[in-house]
Design a protein around this motif. Structure first.
Motif, PDB file in Angstrom:
ATOM      1  N   LEU A 136     -77.331  40.984 104.499  1.00 27.56           N
ATOM      2  CA  LEU A 136     -76.915  41.005 103.097  1.00 27.56           C
ATOM      3  C   LEU A 136     -77.899  41.811 102.275  1.00 27.56           C
ATOM      4  CD1 LEU A 136     -75.072  39.985 100.813  1.00 27.56           C
ATOM      5  CD2 LEU A 136     -76.400  37.879 100.768  1.00 27.56           C
ATOM      6  N   THR A 143     -76.278  49.834  99.113  1.00 30.46           N
ATOM      7  CA  THR A 143     -75.444  50.135  97.942  1.00 30.46           C
ATOM      8  C   THR A 143     -76.292  50.671  96.807  1.00 30.46           C
ATOM      9  OG1 THR A 143     -75.609  47.823  97.298  1.00 30.46           O
ATOM     10  CG2 THR A 143     -73.650  48.475  98.491  1.00 30.46           C
ATOM     11  N   ALA A 146     -76.988  54.215  97.641  1.00 31.15           N
ATOM     12  CA  ALA A 146     -75.774  55.022  97.450  1.00 31.15           C
ATOM     13  C   ALA A 146     -75.552  55.301  95.975  1.00 31.15           C
ATOM     14  CB  ALA A 146     -74.563  54.306  98.049  1.00 31.15           C
TER      15      ALA A 146
ATOM     16  N   VAL B 102     -69.910  45.318  94.617  1.00 31.00           N
ATOM     17  CA  VAL B 102     -70.354  46.588  95.201  1.00 31.00           C
ATOM     18  C   VAL B 102     -69.351  47.007  96.265  1.00 31.00           C
ATOM     19  CG1 VAL B 102     -72.139  47.649  96.597  1.00 31.00           C
ATOM     20  CG2 VAL B 102     -72.793  46.059  94.842  1.00 31.00           C
ATOM     21  N   VAL B 104     -69.104  50.294  99.105  1.00 29.09           N
ATOM     22  CA  VAL B 104     -69.582  51.562  99.644  1.00 29.09           C
ATOM     23  C   VAL B 104     -68.666  51.949 100.785  1.00 29.09           C
ATOM     24  CG1 VAL B 104     -71.465  52.723 100.872  1.00 29.09           C
ATOM     25  CG2 VAL B 104     -71.971  51.132  99.014  1.00 29.09           C
ATOM     26  N   ILE B 111     -69.037  48.888 103.182  1.00 30.62           N
ATOM     27  CA  ILE B 111     -69.572  47.610 102.680  1.00 30.62           C
ATOM     28  C   ILE B 111     -68.774  47.203 101.463  1.00 30.62           C
ATOM     29  CG2 ILE B 111     -71.567  46.439 101.657  1.00 30.62           C
ATOM     30  CD1 ILE B 111     -73.317  48.525 103.175  1.00 30.62           C
ATOM     31  N   ILE B 113     -68.874  43.926  98.741  1.00 30.36           N
ATOM     32  CA  ILE B 113     -69.483  42.663  98.318  1.00 30.36           C
ATOM     33  C   ILE B 113     -68.697  42.156  97.117  1.00 30.36           C
ATOM     34  CG2 ILE B 113     -71.556  41.511  97.471  1.00 30.36           C
ATOM     35  CD1 ILE B 113     -73.222  43.611  98.888  1.00 30.36           C
ATOM     36  N   LEU B 125     -70.290  34.242  97.324  1.00 28.88           N
ATOM     37  CA  LEU B 125     -70.396  35.664  97.636  1.00 28.88           C
ATOM     38  C   LEU B 125     -69.739  35.928  98.983  1.00 28.88           C
ATOM     39  CD1 LEU B 125     -73.376  37.987  97.155  1.00 28.88           C
ATOM     40  CD2 LEU B 125     -72.482  37.770  99.442  1.00 28.88           C
ATOM     41  N   LEU B 127     -69.413  39.013 101.808  1.00 25.44           N
ATOM     42  CA  LEU B 127     -69.837  40.342 102.264  1.00 25.44           C
ATOM     43  C   LEU B 127     -68.991  40.718 103.467  1.00 25.44           C
ATOM     44  CD1 LEU B 127     -71.823  42.797 102.750  1.00 25.44           C
ATOM     45  CD2 LEU B 127     -73.153  41.228 104.145  1.00 25.44           C
TER      46      LEU B 127
END
Lengths: 187, 175
Positions: A136, A143, A146, B102, B104, B111, B113, B125, B127
């Motif tokens: 995580l 991120t 990025a 988020v 990506v 990714i 989130i 949360l 992920l």
């Protein structure tokens, strides 16, 4: 008492001419006196009052009265309950369901864990938990990188932001209500 | 009639409790028997025990703030891509109350989130990550989530891992 006197009093009695004292005399004669055979048939009539006077309230009369009053009240209550019984059942069901629902909601909110733990040993769980948090954390860092990269690329484009801002002011505003051509608006 | 209504209502309550968790729903609705996944569940009790057992102060604080960590992983590349899409579909259909924090989407890694705030000290949360090796990881974390402390965790964990061999050498030299 003189029998002739009794006959006279009886004659007056049947004619409704006797006084109170004379009637008392007749009652005393028939209750306590020696009544001849020809006058025996009137004994029940004159002793009736004496018998009724002899009737008295028993010692437990008050208790019996209270008991009967309570029984009458209970009957009234039972009648009331019977009338409202269906409504009482419905209300009790609704309250029970609402109570169960509210308690389950608060219990679930406090302790929202409905899964079985995979590990019993904290040492074994620690490795997995650490690995998960590390992933995580790396995802968040990725991120972040990025985002910074995107901002850097935008910077490298060397755009004139003031020109872009001024362009937005010359773009005609769309008016969905109007059917005619839209007029541009300059600031 | 009343009895059946009561039973239906109780079942509805039960399913409403159990249906809220993403991992639970994913396991129930998306996972197929011919595409196995690994699932690890760590609850509040175990997190408290881990917090008591670890010496890392940052990790200890993080564990104490969290209430659960649930993980799904799969090693197969084809299964990973399949389940990644399934997870995204599940989120868009049944977890619309989660906000995408988020996202990506690069060539080698993807990714997502998402987060939902329950109250001041409770967040959920999710992920979903597809890494360079095309391995899928789905992690759900519940509790008081501090992004700053979690993002620093990986570097502190790496430092603690590199420190241990140095200390062993020093003890050898001392002997």
């Amino acid at each position: 008492m003189n029998i002739e006197r009794i006959h006279i009093l009886l004659e007056k009695y049947w004619n409704c001419e006797t006084s109170v004292s004379e009637e008392q005399e007749l009652q005393e004669f028939y209750n306590f006196g020696d009544v001849p055979d020809d006058l025996q048939q009137l004994v029940p009539m004159f002793s009736y009052k004496q018998d009724q006077h002899a009737i008295a309230l028993s010692d437990d009369f008050e208790k019996k009265l209270e008991t009967s009053i309570r029984k009458a009240d209970r009957k009234k209550q039972y009648i009331t309950i019977k009338i409202f019984e269906p409504f009482l059942r419905i209300a009790a069901s609704i309250i029970l369901i609402a109570g169960i629902g509210v308690s389950v909601y608060f219990f679930a909110r406090q302790n929202n864990q409905v899964f079985a733990e995979t590990y019993n040993d904290p040492g074994a769980a620690l490795e997995q938990a650490t690995s998960a948090l590390e992933k995580l954390s790396m995802a968040l860092q990725t991120t972040e990188e990025a985002s910074l990269k995107s901002l850097e690329q935008l910077d490298n484009l060397d755009l004139d932001w003031s020109e872009i801002d001024s362009l937005s002011s010359e773009i005609p505003l769309y008016n969905p209500d109007s059917n005619n051509n839209i007029e541009s608006e300059t600031l | 009639m009343k009895r059946s209504f009561l039973i239906v209502f109780t079942l509805f309550l039960a399913t409403s409790i159990f249906a809220n968790d993403f991992i639970g729903k994913f396991l129930k609705e998306c996972v197929e028997t011919d595409r196995p996944v690994s699932n690890v569940n760590i609850g509040n009790t175990m997190l408290n025990k881990m917090a008591a057992n670890t010496s890392d102060e940052e990790l200890k604080a993080t564990f104490r703030e969290l209430t659960s960590i649930r993980i799904i992983t799969t090693e197969s590349k084809s299964d990973s891509k399949y389940y990644f899409e399934k997870a995204k579909q599940l989120i868009s259909s049944d977890f619309t109350d989660y906000l995408e924090v988020v996202s990506v989407n690069e060539r080698r890694s993807k990714i997502n989130i998402l987060m939902k705030k329950i109250d001041e000290k409770n967040q959920d949360l999710i992920l979903i990550a597809l890494d360079d090796d095309n391995k899928l990881t789905i992690i759900t974390v519940s509790g008081n989530i501090d992004f700053n402390s979690i993002s620093k965790l990986s570097s502190s964990l790496r430092e603690s891992n590199t420190e241990e061999p140095v200390s062993e050498n020093e003890t050898d030299k001392g002997n």
